[in-house]
Design an enzyme around this catalytic site. Structure first.
Site, PDB file in Angstrom:
ATOM      1  CE  LYS A   1      -4.358  -2.584   2.725  1.00  0.00           C
ATOM      2  NZ  LYS A   1      -4.494  -2.975   2.981  1.00  0.00           N
TER       3      LYS A   1
ATOM      4  CD  GLN B   1      -3.865  -4.602   6.556  1.00  0.00           C
ATOM      5  OE1 GLN B   1      -3.675  -2.734   5.581  1.00  0.00           O
ATOM      6  NE2 GLN B   1      -4.481  -5.825   6.321  1.00  0.00           N
TER       7      GLN B   1
ATOM      8  CG  ASP C   1     -10.577  -0.111   5.081  1.00  0.00           C
ATOM      9  OD1 ASP C   1      -9.554   0.125   3.638  1.00  0.00           O
ATOM     10  OD2 ASP C   1      -9.563  -0.356   5.724  1.00  0.00           O
TER      11      ASP C   1
END
Ligand code: NAP
Length: 280
Positions: free
Chosen positions: A51, A95, A118
């Site tokens: 990422k 995460q 997200d």
């Protein structure tokens, strides 16, 4: 046709790179993505490294905050609150999975919905299902963009989603409904999954069972998107029996190299979108 997710993701990153250059010119700053990584689980470390690498490649300001597995939940929540107020941070990602002592939902709900890259915050989930502007979870957004590449007009198509997770199946349903598909969402209690799949013009499989969707479950000319990532003794395979299904389907994503690369590209896209909305 094998859908080349790597190539399509690379094109998307290139578009984003150009857009970031324009945003830099217009606002004299670039979108910033901050990732919080707790613990040292190998897959999470790899995801976060990828990422970060991709974010830098498209010109975003990227920051990874690393914490020990034993970190206090309060320290994480306080850090998120601090990032919420930081104008240089357009998007915050924590995460997953988290250590057991940290409450995932509390963490998700502490992120400002406007910085939730997200798309997991209940406000974004609600906005997506109501058809309002929202951050969209990266994997289903990636699947959606792949489907639209193959078939721009989805009006009236019959879509079958296999798996009803909050992460994949449910947001996928909303995205295809918005495109006027007739959507059936299936799960572990669905009575005759094969019969449901045989009706579908589009199948999105997000289950976590190696090669569940077989060649004789698929209608000729269907588009098949395989979200699954399953470690087996044959190596990594998806939720779709690739060899069999590729003989029948019109288009199919491979595993790896299909949905996976799109997930990260969509995270960057979400960061850029959050930045643009914050400038309005
Ligand atoms: P999940 O939360 O475990 O959900 C799995 C879903 O599949 C559940 O809704 C479950 O039904 C359903 N299911 C289980 N057995 C079934 C069966 N026999 N027939 C029909 N449905 C069945 O999984 P997830 O997080 O959505 O992940 C799914 C897969 O995608 C995994 O392999 C994961 O590694 C992969 N993944 C890939 C990416 C990517 O970037 N490519 C991203 C995320 C996840 P119930 O609700 O009834 O239990």
């Amino acid at each position: 046709m094998i859908i080349d997710g790597k190539k399509i993701a690379s094109e998307l990153r290139e578009e984003l790179k150009q857009e970031v250059l324009k945003l830099r010119e217009k606002y004299n700053k670039v979108p910033g993505l901050t990732v919080i990584l707790i613990g040292d689980m190998a897959p999470s470390q790899i995801y976060v490294r990828n990422k970060e690498k991709s974010a830098i490649e498209v010109g975003l300001k990227s920051e990874v905050l690393r914490y020990k597995e034993t970190i206090d939940e309060k320290i994480i929540l306080d850090k998120i609150k601090e990032l919420n107020k930081d104008d240089d941070v357009s998007g915050i990602l924590v995460q997953l999975p988290l250590p057991k002592h940290i409450n995932k939902q509390k963490v998700i709900e502490t992120i400002l919905p406007s910085k939730d890259v997200d798309g997991f915050h209940p406000m974004n989930v609600g906005n997506l299902s109501s058809g309002y502007e929202s951050s969209i979870p990266c994997t289903p957004l990636g699947c959606y963009l792949l489907i639209k590449k193959i078939e721009p007009n989805l009006n009236g198509k019959k879509a079958v989603i296999v798996g009803r997770s909050n992460l994949n199946g449910k947001p996928m349903t909303q995205l295809l409904l918005k495109e006027n598909c007739t959507v059936t969402i299936t799960h572990s209690k669905t009575k005759n999954l094969k019969a449901e799949c045989l009706e579908a013009d589009i199948i999105v499989a997000a289950v976590g069972i190696p090669e569940l969707v077989k060649g004789d479950w698929v209608k000729k000319d269907a588009i098949i998107i395989d979200v699954g990532i399953n470690k087996t003794n044959k190596g990594i395979v998806g939720d779709v029996a690739f060899k069999e299904v590729s003989k029948v389907a019109k288009a199919l994503t491979p595993v790896p190299g299909g949905v996976g690369p799109m997930t990260i590209a969509c995270l960057l896209k979400n960061t850029v979108e959050c930045f643009k909305r914050s400038q309005k």
